[in-house]
Scaffold this motif. Structure first.
Motif: not given
Length: 133
Positions: A3, A6-7, A9-12, A15
């Protein structure tokens, strides 16, 4: 742990960096193609040879029956110059993009302030005058 990854990797920002990296790699291919297909042949006319094949031979190699040269030691300055031209083109384009972005930001910052309305004292005077009537 999954988790958290995932948090992360998905930070603005991450990306955005990934997208910029992919676009930069694609842009690099375009610039390399432009340099190899257009710029190098034009510069090659000056040297009367293929620009990428320019080299300074330090130790000549031995050619076999098929025409393949082995054991040659050479400074491949044509390849280096091609890469240098690629870099200059990419740096110039990035400079122009950043310059355009900064110009846009300045225009947004320089927007005139909306016209100021009446001050609090002026409003109170208007209310007082209306109440007197």
């Amino acid at each position: 742990m999954l988790k958290e990854f995932k948090d992360f990797a998905m930070k603005g920002n991450l990306v955005d960096i990934a997208v910029a990296f992919v676009m930069g790699a694609a842009f690099n291919k375009v610039v390399t193609s432009f340099t190899a297909g257009i710029v190098s042949p034009l510069i090659g006319l000056i040297f009367q040879s293929d620009f990428n094949d320019l080299k300074y031979v330090i130790t000549p190699g031995i050619a076999d029956e098929a025409g393949t040269v082995t054991g040659e030691i050479a400074v491949l300055y044509g390849s280096f110059l091609t890469s240098l031209i690629d870099f200059i083109i990419v740096a110039f384009v990035m400079f122009m993009i950043i310059k355009g972005i900064n110009k846009t930001k300045k225009k947004e910052e320089e927007k005139p302030a909306p016209p100021a309305g009446p001050t609090q004292e002026e409003l109170l005077i208007q209310i007082r005058d209306l109440l007197k009537k």
